[in-house]
Enzyme design. Structure first.
Site, mmCIF file in Angstrom:
data_model
loop_
_atom_site.group_PDB
_atom_site.id
_atom_site.type_symbol
_atom_site.label_atom_id
_atom_site.label_comp_id
_atom_site.label_asym_id
_atom_site.label_seq_id
_atom_site.Cartn_x
_atom_site.Cartn_y
_atom_site.Cartn_z
ATOM 1 N N THR A 131 -6.404 6.735 7.818
ATOM 2 C CA THR A 131 -6.907 6.945 6.454
ATOM 3 C C THR A 131 -6.911 5.655 5.643
ATOM 4 O O THR A 131 -7.114 5.680 4.438
ATOM 5 C CB THR A 131 -6.063 8.006 5.716
ATOM 6 N N THR A 132 -6.660 4.544 6.325
ATOM 7 C CA THR A 132 -6.783 3.223 5.701
ATOM 8 C C THR A 132 -7.618 2.345 6.639
ATOM 9 O O THR A 132 -7.723 2.645 7.840
ATOM 10 C CB THR A 132 -5.394 2.557 5.517
ATOM 11 N N HIS B 216 0.819 -1.220 0.000
ATOM 12 C CA HIS B 216 0.000 0.000 0.000
ATOM 13 C C HIS B 216 0.851 1.267 0.000
ATOM 14 O O HIS B 216 0.386 2.331 -0.377
ATOM 15 C CB HIS B 216 -0.893 0.039 1.246
ATOM 16 N N HIS C 151 2.163 8.994 1.142
ATOM 17 C CA HIS C 151 1.022 8.941 0.215
ATOM 18 C C HIS C 151 1.376 9.813 -0.987
ATOM 19 O O HIS C 151 1.923 10.907 -0.823
ATOM 20 C CB HIS C 151 -0.245 9.472 0.888
ATOM 21 N N HIS D 184 3.421 10.606 6.658
ATOM 22 C CA HIS D 184 2.729 10.386 7.926
ATOM 23 C C HIS D 184 3.678 9.705 8.902
ATOM 24 O O HIS D 184 4.128 8.585 8.661
ATOM 25 C CB HIS D 184 1.492 9.502 7.724
ATOM 26 N N HIS E 57 5.285 6.589 6.782
ATOM 27 C CA HIS E 57 5.003 6.124 5.426
ATOM 28 C C HIS E 57 4.582 7.310 4.568
ATOM 29 O O HIS E 57 4.451 8.431 5.076
ATOM 30 C CB HIS E 57 3.908 5.042 5.450
ATOM 31 N N GLU F 134 -3.196 13.548 1.331
ATOM 32 C CA GLU F 134 -4.506 13.109 1.824
ATOM 33 C C GLU F 134 -5.288 14.322 2.311
ATOM 34 O O GLU F 134 -6.304 14.686 1.748
ATOM 35 C CB GLU F 134 -4.315 12.048 2.902
HETATM 36 ZN ZN LIG Z 1 -0.940 7.548 6.017
#
Ligand SMILES: [Zn+2]
Length: 382
Positions: free
Chosen positions: A216-217, A80, A111, A134, A109, A121
């Site tokens: 957010t996941t 992901h 995005h 993040h 991690h 995000e």
């Molecule tokens: Zn994140």
């Protein structure tokens, strides 16, 4: 038997939470079918409207990663995103700002999007950024991430936006060089040259938006104190492009991995600036200071008590140990690992000289103001 069943369900849930994507039947619009929280009222990401946010002043956020062995820092493709974690008992911690208590680093991690016009995000004023970092922490008193996720204040995420720059960001050269090593899911690699996680983020942690939201996941747990820094980090187009080359669980290039904006609802978003020695407890710019969020009075009080009861020597990174966080008081002493510590203890930390006197003066001022208010309420002329 019952315990085993609960454990099995927990493991099953975690395994299932890995089974999501960003397109088609596994995409964000379907997450809520398996994870009820994804349909919740306090979801992330959001679009932050800088004109309607409330303003408040808080004690500084203190980020400490001294003595963290960077040689144990691992980057992994989990299908992901690329995730950086530390395979050591010594991990960075953060406290202060809107946080009540100390939070320990879990992982960081990224995005990103299909092109440089999208990828972050959270948005600011309808504007998205090409990438977002993040940095996830869990509250130490909950002992681990899984337990922390059962509490509304269990996690905090430091969010850093990126903006395009013509030059490569030197601090990201090792990451982009290592990314080809993790192009396939479930592969990992180890850093050898990165000096500190601080090199990946901003020097200045003094101005940020904060609000209560969710992961957010999936499972979209509503347990996150979001801290989104107003300033962004520069990164070149070529460096961002490398992130888009890693593969997802389906064997495709992971070209985008951001969740769409969620409704803000009746939540408040705060723009926080850091208290300095001359500000007093609620800041000097009275005209633009709103009532702090519900828990901030408590946090201010806790911070004040901490600074009054703990006595250690003040030190900044600029005082002979300049790793990049200008003017930030930093902890000098590490806590024991959360997994092996059964009793919590307050960590000594450092503060500017004279802060005792400042906070005592602020406390006295507050008592005086409260006394005056009571007199006014009783219709006394003073
Ligand atoms: Zn994140």
């Amino acid at each position: 038997m019952a315990t085993s069943l609960i454990s099995l369900i927990a493991v099953f849930t975690i395994v299932r939470a890995q089974d999501f994507g960003y397109e088609g039947i596994k995409g964000p619009s379907h997450w809520g079918e398996q994870y009820n929280s994804c349909f919740g009222k306090f979801q992330s990401p959001i679009d932050i409207n800088s004109l309607t946010v409330k303003h408040a002043k808080l004690p500084p956020l203190i980020f400490n990663d001294s003595n963290v062995p960077i040689s144990k820092t691992v980057m992994k493709n989990n299908g992901h995103t690329v995730m950086v974690s530390i395979d050591s008992d010594q991990r960075p911690t953060i406290f202060g700002g809107p946080l009540s208590g100390t939070y320990e680093f879990a992982q960081l991690h990224f995005h990103w999007g299909e092109n440089d016009t999208m990828g972050s995000e959270d948005f600011i004023d309808g504007h998205s950024f090409p990438m977002e970092l993040h940095m996830v922490f869990y509250k130490k008193q909950y002992r681990n991430v899984r337990s922390a996720m059962e509490n509304s204040d269990g996690l905090t995420v430091l969010a850093f936006f990126f903006h395009l720059d013509d030059e490569d960001n030197k601090n990201y050269i090792e990451i982009t060089e290592l990314l080809p090593n993790v192009s396939e899911p479930e592969t990992s690699t180890t850093f050898t040259r990165l000096k500190s996680l601080k090199d990946l983020i901003l020097n200045d942690l003094n101005e940020y938006y904060t609000y209560h939201g969710s992961l957010t996941t999936p499972p979209c747990s509503e347990v996150v104190t979001w801290i989104d820094f107003k300033r962004s980090i520069p990164l070149s187009h070529a460096q961002i492009e490398v992130f888009r080359t890693i593969q997802d669980n389906e064997g495709h290039h992971l070209t985008h991995n951001f969740r769409p904006i969620q409704p803000l609802g009746d939540r408040d978003v705060y723009l926080i600036t850091t208290l300095d020695g001359d500000d007093g407890l609620f800041g000097k710019d009275d005209a633009r200071i709103d009532e702090p969020p519900q828990n901030l009075d408590h946090i201010n009080s806790e911070y004040k008590q901490s600074t009054l009861t703990e006595s250690t020597t003040y030190k900044t990174i600029n005082n002979g140990d300049n790793n990049g966080l200008d003017d930030h008081p930093i902890p000098e002493q590490r806590q024991n690992d959360i997994e092996t510590t059964t009793t919590s203890h307050r960590r000594p930390f450092h503060r500017p000289k004279g802060s005792d006197a400042n906070y005592i003066a602020q406390a006295n001022l507050c008592i005086f103001i409260s006394f005056c208010s009571i007199l006014r309420a009783l219709s006394f002329k003073i």
